[in-house]
Every structure is written in C-alpha cells, then in structure tokens.
Design an enzyme around this catalytic site. Structure first.
Site, PDB file in Angstrom:
ATOM      1  N   ARG A  53      -1.687  14.278  -1.743  1.00  0.00           N
ATOM      2  CA  ARG A  53      -3.574  14.111  -1.948  1.00  0.00           C
ATOM      3  C   ARG A  53      -4.313  15.203  -2.238  1.00  0.00           C
ATOM      4  NH1 ARG A  53      -3.305   8.906   0.400  1.00  0.00           N
ATOM      5  NH2 ARG A  53      -5.370   9.943   1.357  1.00  0.00           N
ATOM      6  N   ASP A  97       1.168  -1.141   0.617  1.00  0.00           N
ATOM      7  CA  ASP A  97       0.336  -0.288  -0.073  1.00  0.00           C
ATOM      8  C   ASP A  97       0.961   1.149   0.307  1.00  0.00           C
ATOM      9  OD1 ASP A  97      -2.204   1.868   0.094  1.00  0.00           O
ATOM     10  OD2 ASP A  97      -2.191   1.619   2.504  1.00  0.00           O
TER      11      ASP A  97
END
Length: 1177
Positions: free
Chosen positions: A672, A463
């Site tokens: 992000r 991840d």
C-alpha cells in the site's frame, strides 16, 4: 478552532540555530506563545478571499438549537426539548395486544385464516366446532404474542435501569449533586468521572487533563474498542465554576450560548459554535461526546447537555435494520398461489356438484335427513327450517368448502420455518470451525430470515483491505527525494526511546529501519548534496509524525522504569507510519488540539497545530498546518498517489518521475502506498486560509463542503518529499478459500480502493488471478477512451466466449474513474455484458457508493444470489445492497458488522459457511417446505374424496379436534427436527468436493417440477388412503367416526414414513420425533374418543379390535408408498445427482473401511463439464 491557535508573528524570523537541532527551544506553554505574539488578536484578518467564501451561509437562530450553558430553564423556555428518559420498548400495557396483533396480521396468510375462523362462526356455515376452528390461528398468534411480549419486557427492564442511573449535575450553589438520568435537561452542566457512561450528548467544557484532552470508548455506540480523543475548547478549559449566583455556569451575567444543528443520526458529524462575549468559536465532532460512550484514562470531564433522550444520536440510530426475505421464501409464494388455485378448484367442484345434486333431488329435500326443510314432530311441527334455495345453498357450500379445506394453505409452515432457522443459527454460532481464536469471536447470525440463502450464492463481492488481508500494516520501504530505500538488510526494531522524568519511553511496536536512512539523519552535512538529502529525509519523517490523528498513550511495561508509547488511532496505516517515524528517531510524544510534541533524534520540539484537514473520500488525502518554533509555517500533505501527484509544483520533475517509478514497483509487490508532500506558507497565504478556516468552521450549514473547499484551496503547489510502502499481509487461508469458492461455481469479485498495481498483485497472491487468464483492463482518463475500451472489451469477451469449453478464463480489471464515465453515460449494459462473461472481476480505486453500484449491477439484472463481505465503514453500502451481507470483525471498527446479516472473524470461514452450512440450510429448508405442502395437501384431498360420497354435504369423518391437531401435534415436530439436524452429506465431503455446492445454485431441491411431483404423489396417496377403506367397509355398518379414525391414523403414519424415507442422518432425537408423533396421534385419538359429548365415543377402541382395520392400514402403507419408493430407486440408479453419488460413496467408505481407495465420478448436470474421478482415502 483557530481561536485557540496563535497567528504568525510579523517580526523577521530568527537566524538558524547553530545547535544540531534546527529549532530553538520552544516556549513552555501555549500561553507564552500567545503573549509573545503581538499580532494575535481576537478579530480575524479583514482581507477576505473569495475562493474560500463563495458558498458560505449562516444558519439563523430559527433553524438552530440554542443551548444556554448552565441555564436549562432559559434553554427550554422557547422549545420544550426532549427529556432524557428513553424508551426502547415497542408496547405499553394498553397497546400490547392491539398493536402486536395488528403487526402479526400484516401476513396475508393470517388474515386468510382469520376470515375462515369468522365464517365458521356463522350458523349457516358452521362446519367445525366454533372453538376448534379458532384454535390453530389462536395457537400461532399466542406463540408470537408470548415471544414478542418477553422480548419487550426485557427492553422495558433495560429502559428502567438506564433511566434510573445517576450523574453529577452542577447546581446554583456551585456544587455537583447526583441526579437520575431521566430528569436531566438540555442546558445542564454535567460531570462525568472515569469509567462512567455518558447519559446524553454533551459538548465538552473542561477536563481533568491540563490540555483539555479526554479519552473515550465508543464500543456501545459503533462497536469500536479503540480509544478516541475529544477536546475541550481553550476558551472554556481553564474556567472554574463559581459558588452561588444564578447568572450562568461560569458566574457571568450572561451564560455561554451554543448554536448547534438540529438532532440527526450522523454519529460522525457535529456542527455547532459557541458564543462567548460576542465572539464565536467553532465546535465539531472532536468537541462532543455522545450518549453511550465511556470515559477512559481521564479522571473527569465537565460538559453541557445539547441533545437528550430520544434526540441523542444513539437513539436516533436505534431503529432496526431493514428485514430481508430469503429467495426460497419468495419462491414459496409462487407455490402458495398454486395451492390457492387448487383450493379454489376443489371448492368450485364441490359447490357445482352440490347444486346439481340439489336440483336432481329437490322433491326429496323435505324428507331427506340432512336437507329436511320442514319439521314433522314435536314442538316444531309445521315449522320450516332455514333453507335459502339452491343458489344460496351453492354459495354457502363454496364457503363451507373453503373452511373444510383451509389447511391446504399451511399456517404451521411459518412457525416451523422460524423454529428451524433458529436451530440452524444456533449450530452455526456454536460451530468451532467458524470460531476465530485471534479475535476471540464467534460467528454471529444477525438475520434469521435468510439462512437458506447461503446455499444459493453465485457472486461474492469482497473488499480487500482487512477482508482478504489482515489490515495489520507494517512499514516496509520508502522513496525519499527520488531515492528508493528498500534495503533487504533492514534492521529489526531500532531501539528509539526518549527520557521523561527519569523514565525511558519507547514505542510499543518494533519496526524495520533502513541503516542508510539512519546514517543520513545522524551524519554530518558537509556538502550541498548531503544537506539536500538530510532535508528530504528530515521533512519526510517529520511529516509522518505530524500529519495524522494519532494520539500517543503511555502504558506500563514489564520492565522497571520503562514505559511504552501506544499510538492509538482509527487508521492502521497511520499507526504504521507513526511507528516507522518513531523507529527512525521522530517520536511523537504528545498531541492536543493546539500542539504536538515530537522528539527528533533526542531533541524535543513543540509544534503549534494551526489547522488540520482530515482525510475524506473525495480528496483522498489529509493535511496539517504546523507552526514551527522559529516562526515558520509549513503545510504537510499525505494521501493517495493519484490525489497528491496532481497538486505538486512544476519543480523537481526528476524526483517526481523517480518516485512514480518507485510507486509502481511497490504496488507490484502488493504494498500500500502513500505520497507525502509539503510547502512553506507565507504570512498572506496563512491569513487567507485562517480567515476561511474560521468562517467555515463556525458555519452550521454546509460546513463539510466549505471545509473541503478550504482544504483544496491550500493543498496546492507542493514539494514532493517521497512515498511510503506498507505491507498488508493476506489472511490465513485466503488463496485456498477463493480457490474452493471458484470450484463451487461462485464468482469472486474484489472491490478495493487501492491502486491498480497493488490490487493486481494481491489478486495473484490470493489466486484470484492466474497467468493463464486473459486480462481485460479498462483504465481510462476520458469519456471517449472509456467508451472505446469498453467496446473493445465487449468484442474480446464475445470472441473468447465463442471458443466454448476451450476458452481461456477471463479477468476484468477496471478502475473507479472508468466506472464514473460508464455510469454517467449509461453504459451499464455493456459493462454487465462483459462482467458476466468474466471469471474474475477486479475493481480498483472505487468509492463506497461505487461498490454498492457494482453489486446492484448484478443484483438488478440477474436472478443470481449476491453476497458482499467487508470489514470497514466504506463497505456498509455494499453489504446492505447485496442479498446477503457479511461483516468481518477486523481492525477498522465494527460498522460493517453492525450493518451485516452475518459476521465472522476471517475470510476463510466463508468456505465453511457457504459450502457446509449454506448447503445444509438450503437442502433442509427446501425439503421442509415441500414436505409441509405435501402433508397438508394429502389431508385435504382425503377430505375432498369423502365429500364426494356424502352428497356434497361437507360432513367430515375426521373429528374437529383431529383436524386441528393434525398440523400442530400429529405431524409438526418431525419436520422441524429434520430441518435442524438432518445432513445429506458430511462436512468432509462437502469441503473436499466444492462442486457439490452448485446443487443449490441450480435449485435441485426446490423447484416447480418437484412441487408438481409432490402434488401428484399426495393425490395418489390420498386416493389410496380413502378408497382402500372405502371398498373394504363398503357393505359394513361402520360409522363415520370409526372410518375417520382409520383415515387419520393412516395419513399420519403415511406422512411420517414418507419423511423417514428421506432422512439422511438418523439420531435418537429424530427417532423420538418421528415415531413419537405416531404414538402421540394414537393417544390423542383415544383421549378424544373418551369424551361422551363428542362424536365417535369409543369409536377407535372398537375399530382397532378388528383384523380388517389392521389389514386396511397395512395395505394403505404398502400401496401408497410403492410408487414413491420405485421412482426413488430408479432415479437414483439411472440418473443420480452429484449429491446422491457422493452420499453413496460415503456409505461405501463407512461400510467397507478395509478398501484402501474408492474412485467415483461426480456427474455434474450444470453447463460445466463432468468432474474428474476423485479418490477418497
């Protein structure tokens, strides 16, 4: 939930206030709002909307659990629900022995040895003493019985403690009295005080907080330490218990009725409703507290038990994780089958030769001492002994051969492997190089059965967020109204604060602020452009402060009259955005299920929370419907760009285009991104949504899907406000770790939910992707384009692969949408063909199940070992799918850790874990298995040669007890010590040359070739051990027991010297174990020969007094070890492996420290080119 929130007022909205604040003063309480709203009725609007109501189904009472609040007798009248007593113990006093033995005999090897022991009890098959034949199996079973019994005793002790704890239960006289947990019943009303643990799953009715909030910690349930909020319903919050009476908890003639779903394992979901005076109100996960949670920061709560005992969610989830078997143990079964075949052949040879011998000497059987059929003396004169004929005698000989040669299958190997794994786990846990100081967490070994698999990994699936990065979000920039606010001169820590009761409250964390944004918010709005910019900026930060599930907690600070606002939440992204809003003057002060209070630039405002649709993986966004003090209603939506940009209105396309450009710029920086939108709801739209929201919220069947449909129906035609950029920094040492793993021949794949640009940027930052790589990008929006892109990728990969060693490295970048098309159209083989040729694979925008599917793509189509590593709940399926699963103790809770085989604090520890401990564990375990096959087979072959010279009668020179103790005492301990402590290479060498790890990938230490060589070596050494004494004592009068003592001592010394030749790192423990076992063997043999009722009385003492004994023993050791020693020297000299070269270099450095440098080349026997010459200082 809508029952506790007022509907909108039908009256015209008031004009805007001339004050600087855009809102009038809020009502003092929520009840004032309810009283002032004449349209707020108890019945929902009657105009249904078919788009929201299409799939609604009510659950009948037969399928629901009915709980009458405060009336446990009536609750349990129809169904006698489970009591609250728990039992985690596996056994009782009566079931312990039969159940435990039944579980142990699931191992086929144990059944095999049980059959052998039973056969030896039969008179015609008795070879060993009846007690001696049972001892090995009994010892192994007893060790396991003791271990399992102790563990179960601890579980029973814990159960007794839990079952006898007390909680306060409401009684008919209106008071709360203590009651032990095991006697609690469904329907009883329970009071829990601060810092107490919940005894059962209970729905909140009231709390000490006036707004009905309770704070809980679920660390005992899911491992998460952050506080979570739960709410009592407004309908029950202000009710007070009335003294006396039996008419229900609240003094009514009919108690409240809760209809809830049947017990299930989903700890994050709960569907129920509560009926009060014929009116139903929904209950969800925010209204229930589960057993094992602890009450924090709340004086007390009152709730009703809905699930108890084994029906509670924590007990339903208490079953252990599925066990995994190591690759080495799986391959060991192949060799075990080969040994079984060898055993069958040996027994067949003995039985056939025995039949031939009996046929050739059938006339002599009456007078042959061993085979005498007729008695000629004493009271048995004329009586025939049992003789069943040649056919049956051959069959019995075969069975007796199986008994004599039984240790060809090493039963002690299973116990040895478990002990070695336990020792390896201990040293991994205690390794300071795997200790994370930031989180104060040590390495966790949660699965003891796959330690050695860490040395054979070829694929790592990782991840990104929280695994490669820190998952500590920091607000960096924003695009608002099409304007990019990315000022590099941003101020640090804007001092935003509010005054409450004479105290200063300020956010706990400082956040970067943009001076231009602050100026827009506080400056005058003289032009229409200024007003538009102000509206965009105001609504953007209001959305950040309101559209979340963050709960503000006020904590003390070192400064006097200053308190800190600590924003608690499950998502680090939300925390960063709320802190950013607070730094720009939008400070969230209070949140309940019914309202939020936000201080906006010094003016405090109260907003009614009319509805909240939480984030889910399908929508990839969340939304909140806010009732403003001026009567307007607005919807705020926040989510991923591909989710929100598709539901915008067609206006202001210029803002959309500019925002998309800013999003791409942010992503290229590795930030992000989240997109924020809003729209104002009309009264009709709100009424439609409110009806569907209430109906879906009270449904017991299909509630999640219904709520999702309601959310999708209202989240449309949004006005784009802007986007945020949040930085998630890389963890320390990630680039270096990935580089080391790739040098070790491990392919690293990154699977993330972030957008493509963000993932690629992080890929460059962590050295996963380099400029020299050829990138294959599959990012399709239709099935046809996906198929076309995949075909082009296959063609390109074949061309690059045809270039051979001169080819450039490949990187495959694919998104989640393309994966959907590939999986739907059965294109997995094409994807697999491309993926295995690539050096790097980067998957972005992938869902949790897609992560598991990608792991399965490699796991199911290759024999390569896979490892998955992640830190969040979305990584659980991937972790469980891989051969080895590793959880990171990060910021997203501990779901990944709880589902993993191993757990650690940082991604960089993966290098130490695989390249050091993985290498050591594999080398040790592989050698130990082969050594156990060798030491048992050499003993069996010695017995076989002896049988050939005793008329195939299966008499043995070795005593029964020596046969039993051979695998338990004589030779067991050294191999266990070596399996735990031995190190073929130093840690420094393994880390400096990651290529050494590939030895485990190529199975250099354990393979079929080595097994066959080991068997040939054992045959040679068995021939030497038997025939040298045979020829030396051929014409002597030595008895069988004396010869057996010589053979026993010789084989024990031989196998221990064999082990000593292969030990790399000697220490005092290894010395004691190796040479101590030889000494222990001699002592045991003397003790055994001291018993006059056993064969061989004083035999050992007579034979060791002769010089021939010592001459034979010396000759056996020299002749037996010469071939092995010669082959070992020649192979290491003429064709050394990488590990042997590195080990020799270590010796040179340690023995010749005066040399400044020493160069050498590591020869790599894999398909990759030889490693360049390196220099060790």
């Amino acid at each position: 939930m809508a029952h506790e929130r007022p509907l909108l007022d039908n009256s015209p909205r008031p004009p805007p206030s001339p004050s600087p604040s855009p809102y009038p003063d809020p009502p003092t309480t929520i009840h004032d709002r309810l009283d002032s709203d004449p349209s707020s009725t108890t019945q929902p609007p009657t105009d249904p909307s078919s788009r929201f109501m299409s799939s609604l189904r009510e659950m009948p009472d037969d399928n629901a659990r009915l709980v009458y609040v405060g009336d446990p007798d009536r609750t349990n009248d129809r169904f006698d629900f489970s009591g609250n007593s728990i039992r985690t113990g596996k056994y009782s006093v009566l079931t312990f022995f039969p159940k435990n033995l039944f579980e142990q005999f699931h191992r086929v090897a144990y059944v095999y040895f049980l059959v052998i022991a039973i056969l030896n009890q039969l008179p015609m098959l008795a070879v060993f003493g009846r007690g001696a034949s049972i001892l090995p199996l009994a010892f192994v079973l007893l060790v396991t019985l003791v271990k399992d019994g102790y563990e179960d005793w601890r579980r029973h002790r814990s159960d007794r403690y839990e079952n006898n704890r007390t909680s306060l239960v409401f009684s008919d006289d209106g008071e709360f009295y203590p009651k032990i947990w095991k006697d609690l019943r469904v329907g009883e009303v329970i009071k829990i005080c601060v810092n107490e643990t919940l005894p059962c799953d209970m729905v909140l009715l009231s709390t000490s907080d006036p707004i009905g909030v309770a704070y809980i910690q679920t660390i005992n349930l899911d491992g998460e330490s952050n506080l979570k909020t739960r709410y009592a319903k407004q309908e029950t919050l202000f009710k007070e218990p009335e003294n006396g009476g039996t008419g229900g908890f609240w003094g009514r003639s009919t108690p409240f009725v809760i209809r809830c779903e049947q017990p299930n394992r989903n700890i994050y979901g709960f569907m129920a409703n509560i009926e009060i005076d014929g009116r139903r109100s929904s209950l969800g996960p925010s209204n229930i507290i589960l057993r094992g949670c602890e009450l924090k920061n709340t004086n007390w709560v009152i709730g009703v038990a809905v699930y108890s005992g084994r029906d509670t969610k924590v007990m339903l989830n208490s079953s252990g994780a599925s066990s995994k078997r190591s690759r080495l143990e799986t391959h060991m079964n192949r060799e075990t089958l080969s040994l079984s075949i060898i055993l069958f052949v040996l027994c067949l040879v003995v039985s056939v030769l025995d039949g031939i011998w009996l046929g050739n000497h059938k006339e002599e059987l009456n007078i042959a001492p061993f085979f005498r059929k007729e008695s000629f003396s004493g009271m048995y004169m004329g009586r025939n002994f049992d003789y069943y004929g040649i056919g049956w005698e051959v069959f019995f000989t075969f069975l007796k051969s199986v008994i004599v040669f039984q240790i060809m299958i090493p039963i002690s190997l299973y116990i040895s492997m478990e002990l070695v794994r336990l020792g390896q786990a201990y040293f991994m846990i205690r390794d300071q190089n795997l200790y994370d100081e930031t989180s104060n967490s040590r390495f966790q070994c949660r699965a003891l059965s796959i330690n050695e698999d860490l040395g054979q990994i070829r694929y790592v699936f990782s991840d990104k967020t929280g695994t490669l990065t820190e998952n500590k979000m920091e607000f960096q920039c924003a695009s608002i109204g099409g304007v990019d606010y990315r000022n590099e001169k941003s101020l640090m820590g804007n001092a935003s604060y509010v005054t409450v009761n004479g105290e200063l409250w300020r956010p706990k964390m400082m956040v970067k602020t943009d001076p231009e944004l602050l100026n827009i918010l506080i400056s005058e709005r003289n032009t229409e452009a200024d007003t538009e910019r102000w509206n965009y900026t105001h609504d953007f930060f209001l959305a950040l402060a309101a559209c979340n599930t963050i709960v503000p907690l006020v904590v003390e600070s070192p400064e006097a009259n200053v308190k800190l606002i600590d924003y608690q939440g499950e998502s680090p992204d939300e925390q960063a955005l709320v802190y950013a809003a607070a730094a720009h003057g939008f400070i969230l002060i209070e949140r309940t299920s019914g309202h939020i209070i936000i201080d906006i630039l010094g003016n405090r405002h109260r907003f009614i929370v009319l509805g909240l649709h939480e984030f889910d993986s399908e929508r990839k966004r969340m939304s909140v419907i806010i009732g403003f003090p001026d009567g307007t209603t607005k919807l705020f939506v926040k989510g991923a760009d591909n989710s929100v940009l598709g539901i915008l209105d067609s206006l202001n396309q210029d803002v959309v285009i500019k925002t998309e450009a800013h999003l791409n710029a942010y992503s290229s920086l590795g930030l992000r991104t989240l997109v924020v939108g809003t729209r104002e709801l009309s009264r009709i739209e709100f009424d439609e949504w409110n009806l569907a929201y209430e109906t879906a919220g009270t449904a017991l069947l299909g509630r999640a899907g219904l709520m999702r449909n309601v959310a999708v129906g209202i989240e449309c035609r949004l006005r784009l406000l802007g986007a945020s950029g949040i930085e998630d920094k890389l963890q320390e040492g990630v680039p270096e770790a990935i580089d080391s793993l790739r040098q070790a021949g491990i392919k690293v794949w990154v699977l993330t939910g972030d957008k493509q640009e963000t993932a690629i940027s992080i890929g460059y930052s962590c050295k996963l992707i380099s400029n020299e790589m050829t990138q294959i990008v599959i990012n399709s929006h239709s099935r046809e384009s996906c198929e076309r892109g995949l075909r082009d990728a296959v063609t390109m990969s074949k061309k690059v692969l045809a270039m051979g060693l001169a080819r450039s490295p490949l990187a495959l970048i694919i998104d989640g949408n393309s994966l959907v098309y590939i999986l739907e159209n059965e294109l997995e083989e094409e994807l697999f063909e491309v993926a295995i040729t690539c050096d790097v694979v980067l998957c972005c925008r992938v869902a949790p199940l897609q992560k598991a599917g990608i792991v399965a793509l490699i796991k199911n189509r290759t024999d390569d070992m896979t490892l998955a590593i992640g830190d969040g709940a979305n990584d659980v399926s991937m972790i469980q799918m891989a051969d080895v699963g590793i959880g990171i103790s990060g910021q997203e809770g501990r779901q990944a850790v709880m589902a993993s085989d191993f757990a650690m604090g940082q991604f960089r520890f993966l290098v130490q874990l695989l390249l050091v401990h993985g290498h050591w564990n594999y080398q040790r375990m592989a050698y130990m298995i082969l050594y156990n096959f060798y030491r048992n087979s050499i003993f069996v072959f010695i017995l076989f040669w002896y049988v050939l010279f005793t008329a195939f009668s299966l008499t043995t020179a070795v005593t029964d007890w020596s046969s039993v103790l051979y695998s338990i005492v004589y030779t067991a301990l050294p191999t266990i010590i070596v399996g735990v402590l031995d190190k073929d290479l130093k840690r420094k060498t393994l880390l400096k040359y990651p290529q050494l790890y590939s030895a485990g990938q190529r199975e250099e230490t354990y393979n079929l070739k080595l097994f066959l060589l080991t068997m040939m070596d054992s045959i040679w050494q068995s021939l030497v051990i038997f025939f040298i004494p045979y020829f030396c004592y051929m014409y002597s009068t030595i008895d069988g027991s004396s010869l057996g003592d010589l053979l026993t001592l010789a084989v024990v010394i031989m196998v221990n010297i064999h082990l000593a030749m292969d030990v790399f790192r000697w220490n005092w423990i290894t010395h004691i174990a190796t040479w101590g076992c030889i000494f222990a063997t001699a002592v045991c043999m003397v003790i055994i020969d001291c018993f006059p009722w056993l064969p061989g009385f004083w035999a050992i003492l007579h034979i060791i007094a002769t010089s021939l004994f010592w001459l034979c023993l010396s000759a056996i050791l020299v002749v037996g070890m010469v071939p092995r020693f010669t082959i070992k020297v020649l192979s290491e000299y003429f064709s050394p492996t990488d590990i042997q070269i590195a080990r020799e270099q270590e010796k040179i450095i340690s023995n010749a420290s005066e040399c400044g440098t020493s160069e050498f080349e590591l020869t790599n026997f894999s398909n990759t080119p030889s490693l360049p010459a390196q220099s060790i200082q």
